[in-house]
Design a protein around this motif. Structure first.
Motif, PDB file in Angstrom:
ATOM      1  N   ALA A   1      11.259 -17.043   7.288  1.00 55.48           N
ATOM      2  CA  ALA A   1      11.331 -15.579   7.355  1.00 55.48           C
ATOM      3  C   ALA A   1      10.117 -14.919   6.718  1.00 55.48           C
TER       4      ALA A   1
ATOM      5  N   THR B   1      21.730 -13.169   8.067  1.00 53.00           N
ATOM      6  CA  THR B   1      21.661 -13.354   9.516  1.00 53.00           C
ATOM      7  C   THR B   1      21.834 -12.035  10.251  1.00 53.00           C
TER       8      THR B   1
ATOM      9  N   ALA C   1      19.800 -20.374   8.760  1.00 54.23           N
ATOM     10  CA  ALA C   1      20.768 -19.602   7.971  1.00 54.23           C
ATOM     11  C   ALA C   1      22.190 -19.888   8.442  1.00 54.23           C
ATOM     12  N   VAL C   2      22.376 -19.959   9.750  1.00 53.29           N
ATOM     13  CA  VAL C   2      23.703 -20.287  10.286  1.00 53.29           C
ATOM     14  C   VAL C   2      24.106 -21.703   9.875  1.00 53.29           C
TER      15      VAL C   2
ATOM     16  N   SER D   1      15.135 -21.433   5.789  1.00 47.82           N
ATOM     17  CA  SER D   1      15.293 -20.142   6.459  1.00 47.82           C
ATOM     18  C   SER D   1      14.462 -19.062   5.782  1.00 47.82           C
TER      19      SER D   1
ATOM     20  N   LYS E   1      17.150 -17.657  11.664  1.00 46.80           N
ATOM     21  CA  LYS E   1      18.577 -17.425  11.857  1.00 46.80           C
ATOM     22  C   LYS E   1      19.325 -18.740  12.042  1.00 46.80           C
ATOM     23  N   SER E   2      18.725 -19.681  12.774  1.00 44.35           N
ATOM     24  CA  SER E   2      19.387 -20.967  13.014  1.00 44.35           C
ATOM     25  C   SER E   2      19.624 -21.716  11.714  1.00 44.35           C
TER      26      SER E   2
ATOM     27  N   LEU F   1      17.205 -11.224   8.777  1.00 45.24           N
ATOM     28  CA  LEU F   1      16.589 -12.317   9.519  1.00 45.24           C
ATOM     29  C   LEU F   1      16.546 -11.977  11.005  1.00 45.24           C
ATOM     30  N   HIS F   2      15.342 -12.085  11.580  1.00 38.45           N
ATOM     31  CA  HIS F   2      15.168 -11.743  12.981  1.00 38.45           C
ATOM     32  C   HIS F   2      14.567 -12.881  13.792  1.00 38.45           C
ATOM     33  N   ASP F   3      13.847 -13.780  13.144  1.00 38.72           N
ATOM     34  CA  ASP F   3      13.288 -14.927  13.848  1.00 38.72           C
ATOM     35  C   ASP F   3      14.415 -15.909  14.166  1.00 38.72           C
ATOM     36  N   TRP F   4      14.402 -16.452  15.396  1.00 39.60           N
ATOM     37  CA  TRP F   4      15.518 -17.313  15.814  1.00 39.60           C
ATOM     38  C   TRP F   4      15.601 -18.576  14.967  1.00 39.60           C
TER      39      TRP F   4
END
Length: 256
Positions: free
Chosen positions: A144, A62, A75-76, A140, A72-73, A66-69
């Protein structure tokens, strides 16, 4: 006088009956608890290991790659699910018999049910959370690798000192050149130059055209030969902020 035969109490157990009796002996509470303890220890260790690895990898990804929202979501979500799984799994080991009065049969039964039933439910949920974390991590990664990344903008700054004017004063001059290609059309691109007090000296804002190219050239000046400038550039998913003090340098932008 007639002799009566000895009374017969049912038929002799068959081989199948003996096998079921042996299984029944293995299913006593004590032996069942022993098996549950061994399985729970193994499952807790596996969940803790997998959950910790997923959580650590998700946090690192994250922050770094990872840069795409959406990526990232997910992954979180994987980090959160794996963290809860580890906590639940570890709590399963907290149940204790320190306060158990083993001479009280009702207390023993209640403790056995908590130990077996609650532990089983908790471990089942922990396992489901690990599965959810793995699925989120896979999604994720797929997002990515499937999302096209925009090329970072090329930003060059050149700081010079002007010749003395009629009063003998000199000025610091900063020239900024921003260029980029293959940016998503319609994306906002902005460049701002501020003085050391935070006042905007010059700025440029545009929306990327159909060709996906960005080209901005700005020039700002400030009093004194040692004035510093802050340059802020935002193009598509990229952004950078730097303080320009050198004569000439190239700014490396990071994903925003």
């Amino acid at each position: 006088m007639t002799t009566q035969p000895d009374p017969q109490w049912g038929e002799a157990p068959s081989r199948d009956d003996l096998a079921w009796d042996a299984l029944g002996n293995e299913l006593t509470p004590a032996k069942s608890l022993e098996r549950v303890e061994a399985a729970a220890t193994r499952v807790v260790g596996q969940i803790a290991l997998v959950g910790t690895v997923l959580g650590a990898a998700g946090l690192v990804a994250t922050v770094t790659v990872l840069h795409d929202w959406a990526a990232k979501s997910f992954a979180v979500a994987a980090v959160v699910a794996s963290s809860f799984a580890v906590v639940i799994a570890l709590l399963c080991q907290v149940l204790t018999s320190a306060t158990l009065n083993s001479a009280n049969r009702l207390e023993t039964k209640a403790w056995y049910r908590r130990r077996v039933v609650l532990r089983g439910v908790a471990l089942r949920w922990a396992g489901l959370l690990v599965v959810a974390a793995v699925l989120c991590a896979i999604v994720s990664v797929l997002i990515a690798v499937s999302v096209d990344r925009e090329a970072p903008p090329h930003v060059t700054v050149a700081r010079t000192v002007s010749a003395p004017d009629e009063t003998g004063n000199q000025h610091s001059v900063l020239d900024v050149v921003v260029s980029s290609a293959d940016i998503t059309p319609g994306t906002r691109a902005s460049t701002t130059v501020l003085d050391q007090g935070g006042t905007v000296l010059v700025s440029a804002v545009e929306h990327v055209g159909a060709d996906g190219a960005v080209s901005q050239e700005l020039s700002a000046s400030a009093d004194g030969t040692d004035a510093s400038f802050t340059v802020k550039v935002a193009v598509g998913t990229w952004s950078c902020t730097t303080t320009a003090t050198a004569e000439q340098s190239t700014i490396a932008c990071e994903p925003g």
